[in-house]
Write an enzyme that holds these catalytic residues in place. Structure first.
Site, PDB file in Angstrom:
ATOM      1  N   ARG A 240     -10.937 -10.914  47.963  1.00 29.14           N
ATOM      2  CA  ARG A 240     -11.970 -10.686  46.962  1.00 29.14           C
ATOM      3  C   ARG A 240     -12.087  -9.195  46.681  1.00 29.14           C
ATOM      4  O   ARG A 240     -12.078  -8.384  47.597  1.00 29.14           O
ATOM      5  CB  ARG A 240     -13.339 -11.197  47.447  1.00 29.14           C
ATOM      6  CG  ARG A 240     -13.468 -12.705  47.473  1.00 29.14           C
ATOM      7  CD  ARG A 240     -13.614 -13.283  46.063  1.00 29.14           C
ATOM      8  NE  ARG A 240     -13.652 -14.728  46.090  1.00 29.14           N
ATOM      9  CZ  ARG A 240     -12.579 -15.514  46.050  1.00 29.14           C
ATOM     10  NH1 ARG A 240     -11.379 -14.973  46.021  1.00 29.14           N
ATOM     11  NH2 ARG A 240     -12.710 -16.815  46.042  1.00 29.14           N
ATOM     12  N   GLU A 269     -11.783  -5.577  37.245  1.00 30.46           N
ATOM     13  CA  GLU A 269     -10.453  -5.984  36.788  1.00 30.46           C
ATOM     14  C   GLU A 269     -10.423  -6.114  35.272  1.00 30.46           C
ATOM     15  O   GLU A 269     -11.395  -6.582  34.685  1.00 30.46           O
ATOM     16  CB  GLU A 269     -10.066  -7.314  37.454  1.00 30.46           C
ATOM     17  CG  GLU A 269      -9.975  -7.214  38.976  1.00 30.46           C
ATOM     18  CD  GLU A 269      -9.671  -8.531  39.677  1.00 30.46           C
ATOM     19  OE1 GLU A 269      -9.703  -9.587  38.994  1.00 30.46           O
ATOM     20  OE2 GLU A 269      -9.401  -8.519  40.879  1.00 30.46           O
ATOM     21  N   HIS A 286      -4.302  -9.560  40.870  1.00 28.08           N
ATOM     22  CA  HIS A 286      -5.047 -10.773  41.235  1.00 28.08           C
ATOM     23  C   HIS A 286      -4.162 -12.011  41.075  1.00 28.08           C
ATOM     24  O   HIS A 286      -4.488 -12.959  40.353  1.00 28.08           O
ATOM     25  CB  HIS A 286      -6.311 -10.909  40.381  1.00 28.08           C
ATOM     26  CG  HIS A 286      -7.362 -11.751  41.033  1.00 28.08           C
ATOM     27  ND1 HIS A 286      -8.701 -11.478  40.924  1.00 28.08           N
ATOM     28  CD2 HIS A 286      -7.284 -12.867  41.816  1.00 28.08           C
ATOM     29  CE1 HIS A 286      -9.402 -12.387  41.590  1.00 28.08           C
ATOM     30  NE2 HIS A 286      -8.556 -13.244  42.144  1.00 28.08           N
TER      31      HIS A 286
END
Length: 315
Positions: A240, A269, A286
């Site tokens: 995370r 992000e 990610h």
């Protein structure tokens, strides 16, 4: 958005990508008679963008975008949030319960993909694969001395599905396995040769630290990076964004206090920060679940979850 003329249930795809592994999940939605509202931006949505997309939706197939109380309160028809993935910390669960919105996830499909990415990150950083690749592409024949994973002390923070799978994948490398979990299972750890420790002791004793917790705030800050962790250790975060202080990580890597890192998740992000300037950190966008087999399983399960709560897709 106006109401559907046919009265069909609407499902919003707020997830940043859907169907990249194959068309079957999207076809299943449409075959069930659902009106599909697609993410118009093809990226992680901001709060106002997701609010607009889900405002008239009956169901949401979600990624990591913020499904806050305000977003949910503005979606008067919403009955179910079906998360493509494991973590649901981006969903205001109290608001969802208050508004009688079901929340589901896909906890099994992502396990292998996320665990294998973490293992790949460890190996790449320990052997400087990303750095040597960049050097060779720049026309320089630079061999950088790395170290073996075999025999290292590896600390796993979080012993859920993914953390346990990482432990299994590491077994052939004959590491010393340490772990920390807020709800430790002593019997599982003993059976698999894993020593349970406090987070502080794990950080101090591990050559490699890999994070596999599903939510919560920062657990690796400046003190942990600059003082507690073993000098020269490798840090892997494929769990995370926000678990690691990115500014402190930059400083620890730049100074050599931390030997290397693989970071797949970020507080904001897409990531555009100074870690990208360092050669001893491997950055990925990610991509923990982004293996074709895992992605297909996740999306298929997410579709099943949403259709079950909408009566199979019938109005």
């Amino acid at each position: 958005m106006s109401s559907s003329a046919e009265g069909r249930p609407r499902v919003a795809l707020s997830v940043s990508s859907f169907g990249a592994a194959g068309p079957e999940p999207l076809e299943a939605l449409r075959a069930a008679g659902v009106e599909v509202l697609e993410n118009p931006h093809g990226r992680k949505l901001k709060e106002d963008e997701v609010a607009e997309l889900v405002r008239d939706a009956d169901g949401v197939i979600a990624g990591t975008e913020p499904l806050t109380a305000g977003v949910l309160e503005g979606a008067g028809r919403l009955k179910v949030i079906s998360r493509v993935g494991v973590g649901i910390d981006n969903v205001d669960l109290a608001a969802a319960e208050r508004l009688d919105i079901a929340v589901r996830n896909t906890p099994d499909a992502v396990t292998d993909a996320a665990a294998e990415l973490a293992l790949g990150g460890m190996l790449a950083v320990l052997r400087h694969l990303h750095h040597m690749d960049a050097e060779l592409r720049a026309g320089r024949w630079t061999r950088t001395m790395g170290t073996l994973l075999r025999g290292k002390t590896v600390g796993i923070v979080g012993l859920g599905r993914i953390g346990r799978r990482v432990a299994a994948l590491l077994a052939p490398f004959e590491p010393v396995l340490l772990a920390h979990d807020v709800q430790p299972e002593d019997s599982w750890a003993a059976e698999h040769g894993v020593t349970l420790l406090s987070l502080e002791r794990l950080l101090a004793e591990s050559d490699v630290v890999t994070l596999h917790v599903s939510g919560g705030g920062q657990i690796i800050g400046r003190t942990e990076l600059m003082e507690t962790m073993k000098e020269g250790a490798v840090l892997v975060n494929a769990a995370r964004g926000g678990l690691v202080d990115e500014s402190a990580l930059h400083d620890a890597l730049a100074s050599g206090r931390i030997g290397g890192a693989h970071v797949d998740v970020f507080a904001d992000e897409p990531y555009e920060g100074p870690l990208a300037e360092l050669s001893n950190v491997l950055l990925t966008p990610h991509a923990g679940s982004y293996a074709r087999e895992a992605r297909a399983m996740m999306e298929e399960e997410a579709v099943r979850n949403v259709l079950e709560h909408l009566g199979g897709g019938s109005a």
